[in-house]
Design a protein around this motif. Sequence first.
Motif, PDB file in Angstrom:
ATOM      1  N   ALA A   4       0.841  -1.191   0.000  1.00 48.78           N
ATOM      2  CA  ALA A   4       0.000   0.000   0.000  1.00 48.78           C
ATOM      3  C   ALA A   4       0.882   1.249   0.000  1.00 48.78           C
ATOM      4  N   HIS A   5       0.363   2.308  -0.574  1.00 47.62           N
ATOM      5  CA  HIS A   5       1.119   3.550  -0.690  1.00 47.62           C
ATOM      6  C   HIS A   5       1.611   4.046   0.668  1.00 47.62           C
ATOM      7  N   ASP A   6       0.753   4.005   1.686  1.00 46.52           N
ATOM      8  CA  ASP A   6       1.178   4.504   2.994  1.00 46.52           C
ATOM      9  C   ASP A   6       2.261   3.628   3.603  1.00 46.52           C
ATOM     10  N   THR A   7       2.231   2.336   3.307  1.00 44.94           N
ATOM     11  CA  THR A   7       3.284   1.436   3.786  1.00 44.94           C
ATOM     12  C   THR A   7       4.614   1.803   3.143  1.00 44.94           C
ATOM     13  N   GLU A   8       4.614   1.988   1.826  1.00 43.66           N
ATOM     14  CA  GLU A   8       5.843   2.353   1.126  1.00 43.66           C
ATOM     15  C   GLU A   8       6.390   3.691   1.627  1.00 43.66           C
ATOM     16  N   CYS A   9       5.514   4.667   1.817  1.00 43.38           N
ATOM     17  CA  CYS A   9       5.949   5.982   2.308  1.00 43.38           C
ATOM     18  C   CYS A   9       6.551   5.867   3.711  1.00 43.38           C
ATOM     19  N   SER A  10       5.912   5.092   4.566  1.00 37.99           N
ATOM     20  CA  SER A  10       6.406   4.938   5.935  1.00 37.99           C
ATOM     21  C   SER A  10       7.732   4.208   5.974  1.00 37.99           C
ATOM     22  N   LEU A  11       7.889   3.179   5.153  1.00 39.34           N
ATOM     23  CA  LEU A  11       9.162   2.457   5.102  1.00 39.34           C
ATOM     24  C   LEU A  11      10.283   3.353   4.590  1.00 39.34           C
ATOM     25  N   THR A  12       9.991   4.108   3.548  1.00 33.18           N
ATOM     26  CA  THR A  12      10.984   5.018   2.982  1.00 33.18           C
ATOM     27  C   THR A  12      11.377   6.089   3.998  1.00 33.18           C
ATOM     28  N   ASP A  87       0.236   3.023  22.413  1.00 32.51           N
ATOM     29  CA  ASP A  87      -1.224   2.837  22.418  1.00 32.51           C
ATOM     30  C   ASP A  87      -1.822   2.896  21.020  1.00 32.51           C
ATOM     31  N   ALA A  88      -1.187   2.210  20.083  1.00 30.12           N
ATOM     32  CA  ALA A  88      -1.642   2.220  18.698  1.00 30.12           C
ATOM     33  C   ALA A  88      -3.002   1.541  18.574  1.00 30.12           C
ATOM     34  N   LEU A  89      -3.894   2.204  17.881  1.00 30.89           N
ATOM     35  CA  LEU A  89      -5.223   1.682  17.600  1.00 30.89           C
ATOM     36  C   LEU A  89      -5.508   1.974  16.129  1.00 30.89           C
ATOM     37  N   PRO A  90      -5.150   1.037  15.234  1.00 30.58           N
ATOM     38  CA  PRO A  90      -5.277   1.300  13.796  1.00 30.58           C
ATOM     39  C   PRO A  90      -6.705   1.634  13.381  1.00 30.58           C
ATOM     40  N   GLN A  91      -6.791   2.672  12.561  1.00 32.31           N
ATOM     41  CA  GLN A  91      -8.068   3.093  12.002  1.00 32.31           C
ATOM     42  C   GLN A  91      -7.841   3.583  10.588  1.00 32.31           C
ATOM     43  N   LEU A  92      -8.815   3.358   9.730  1.00 30.76           N
ATOM     44  CA  LEU A  92      -8.761   3.887   8.373  1.00 30.76           C
ATOM     45  C   LEU A  92      -9.224   5.338   8.397  1.00 30.76           C
ATOM     46  N   ILE A  93      -8.422   6.217   7.781  1.00 34.49           N
ATOM     47  CA  ILE A  93      -8.812   7.623   7.678  1.00 34.49           C
ATOM     48  C   ILE A  93      -8.416   8.147   6.302  1.00 34.49           C
ATOM     49  N   PRO A  99      -6.133   8.921  -0.363  1.00 37.52           N
ATOM     50  CA  PRO A  99      -7.123   7.852  -0.222  1.00 37.52           C
ATOM     51  C   PRO A  99      -7.079   7.299   1.207  1.00 37.52           C
ATOM     52  N   TYR A 100      -8.030   6.438   1.517  1.00 37.31           N
ATOM     53  CA  TYR A 100      -8.044   5.836   2.849  1.00 37.31           C
ATOM     54  C   TYR A 100      -6.740   5.092   3.115  1.00 37.31           C
ATOM     55  N   HIS A 101      -6.246   5.261   4.321  1.00 44.06           N
ATOM     56  CA  HIS A 101      -5.031   4.596   4.762  1.00 44.06           C
ATOM     57  C   HIS A 101      -5.090   4.487   6.283  1.00 44.06           C
ATOM     58  N   PHE A 102      -4.147   3.736   6.846  1.00 39.99           N
ATOM     59  CA  PHE A 102      -4.136   3.532   8.290  1.00 39.99           C
ATOM     60  C   PHE A 102      -3.413   4.649   9.018  1.00 39.99           C
ATOM     61  N   HIS A 103      -4.006   5.067  10.102  1.00 42.00           N
ATOM     62  CA  HIS A 103      -3.331   5.832  11.139  1.00 42.00           C
ATOM     63  C   HIS A 103      -3.607   5.061  12.416  1.00 42.00           C
ATOM     64  N   ALA A 104      -2.623   4.939  13.252  1.00 37.98           N
ATOM     65  CA  ALA A 104      -2.807   4.146  14.462  1.00 37.98           C
ATOM     66  C   ALA A 104      -2.711   4.986  15.729  1.00 37.98           C
ATOM     67  N   VAL A 105      -2.368   6.240  15.568  1.00 38.18           N
ATOM     68  CA  VAL A 105      -2.383   7.194  16.678  1.00 38.18           C
ATOM     69  C   VAL A 105      -2.995   8.481  16.134  1.00 38.18           C
ATOM     70  N   PRO A 106      -3.524   9.311  17.004  1.00 40.79           N
ATOM     71  CA  PRO A 106      -4.139  10.562  16.528  1.00 40.79           C
ATOM     72  C   PRO A 106      -3.133  11.480  15.836  1.00 40.79           C
ATOM     73  N   ARG A 107      -3.633  12.302  14.943  1.00 35.88           N
ATOM     74  CA  ARG A 107      -2.775  13.245  14.219  1.00 35.88           C
ATOM     75  C   ARG A 107      -2.152  14.284  15.132  1.00 35.88           C
ATOM     76  N   ASP A 108      -2.712  14.464  16.322  1.00 34.04           N
ATOM     77  CA  ASP A 108      -2.124  15.422  17.259  1.00 34.04           C
ATOM     78  C   ASP A 108      -1.162  14.755  18.244  1.00 34.04           C
ATOM     79  N   ALA A 109      -0.868  13.470  18.042  1.00 32.57           N
ATOM     80  CA  ALA A 109       0.154  12.800  18.852  1.00 32.57           C
ATOM     81  C   ALA A 109       1.509  13.406  18.511  1.00 32.57           C
ATOM     82  N   PRO A 110       2.457  13.376  19.437  1.00 30.90           N
ATOM     83  CA  PRO A 110       3.789  13.912  19.140  1.00 30.90           C
ATOM     84  C   PRO A 110       4.402  13.252  17.895  1.00 30.90           C
ATOM     85  N   LEU A 111       5.183  14.025  17.176  1.00 31.43           N
ATOM     86  CA  LEU A 111       5.761  13.578  15.919  1.00 31.43           C
ATOM     87  C   LEU A 111       6.559  12.286  16.066  1.00 31.43           C
TER      88      LEU A 111
END
Length: 181
Positions: A4-12, A87-93, A99-111
């Motif tokens: 998935a695109h988000d997987t490739e971006c995160s790995l890179t 405290d990862a809780l995967p959700q599609l957003i 497009p829809y992809h996984f985030h497992a922590v809120p966008r306001d979590a520390p970088l």
Amino acid sequence: MLFAHDTECSLTAAAALVNTGGSDGEGLPDVAALDEFYVAHAYTGRHEHTEAELASVRALRPRLRRLWDADIDEVVRIVNGLLRENDALPQLITHDDEPYHFHAVPRDAPLAIRMAVEAAMAVADLVRNGETSRLRTCAHPDCDNVLVDLSKNRSRRFCEAGCGNRAAVTAYRARKAASRG
């Protein structure tokens, strides 16, 4: 596409983050460099632009680096630890026209937490697909950078620091010297 695109971006991004702490010196020397990294790897959400944030991102690098050197059981321990501790809780957003992809922590979590969890989720995909061999160290003898081989034929050998070009020049010069001698 292999992943998935988000997987490739995160790995890179994870490989790039690890490489900022390589033997060539500090690749994130200041907050401005972290700002550039943030933009270059299309991170979204909270970004504090502080020395404390920079320190927490730098502190993440050695842990992510171990993913490239570990056996599968250790990779799983690292991934599970990162997910559990944060405290990862995967959700599609969806956001920012993505497009829809996984985030497992809120966008306001520390970088640093978002970076850790995104890397862990991406490596989890590699583990599930039996593809952890795609996490490699650069084949150039003078380089200790890491890379993610996302090529279809699993042929990538060199990092993005010009090592492939250096290896080609060295081989060319060796061939020329051999043909003269």
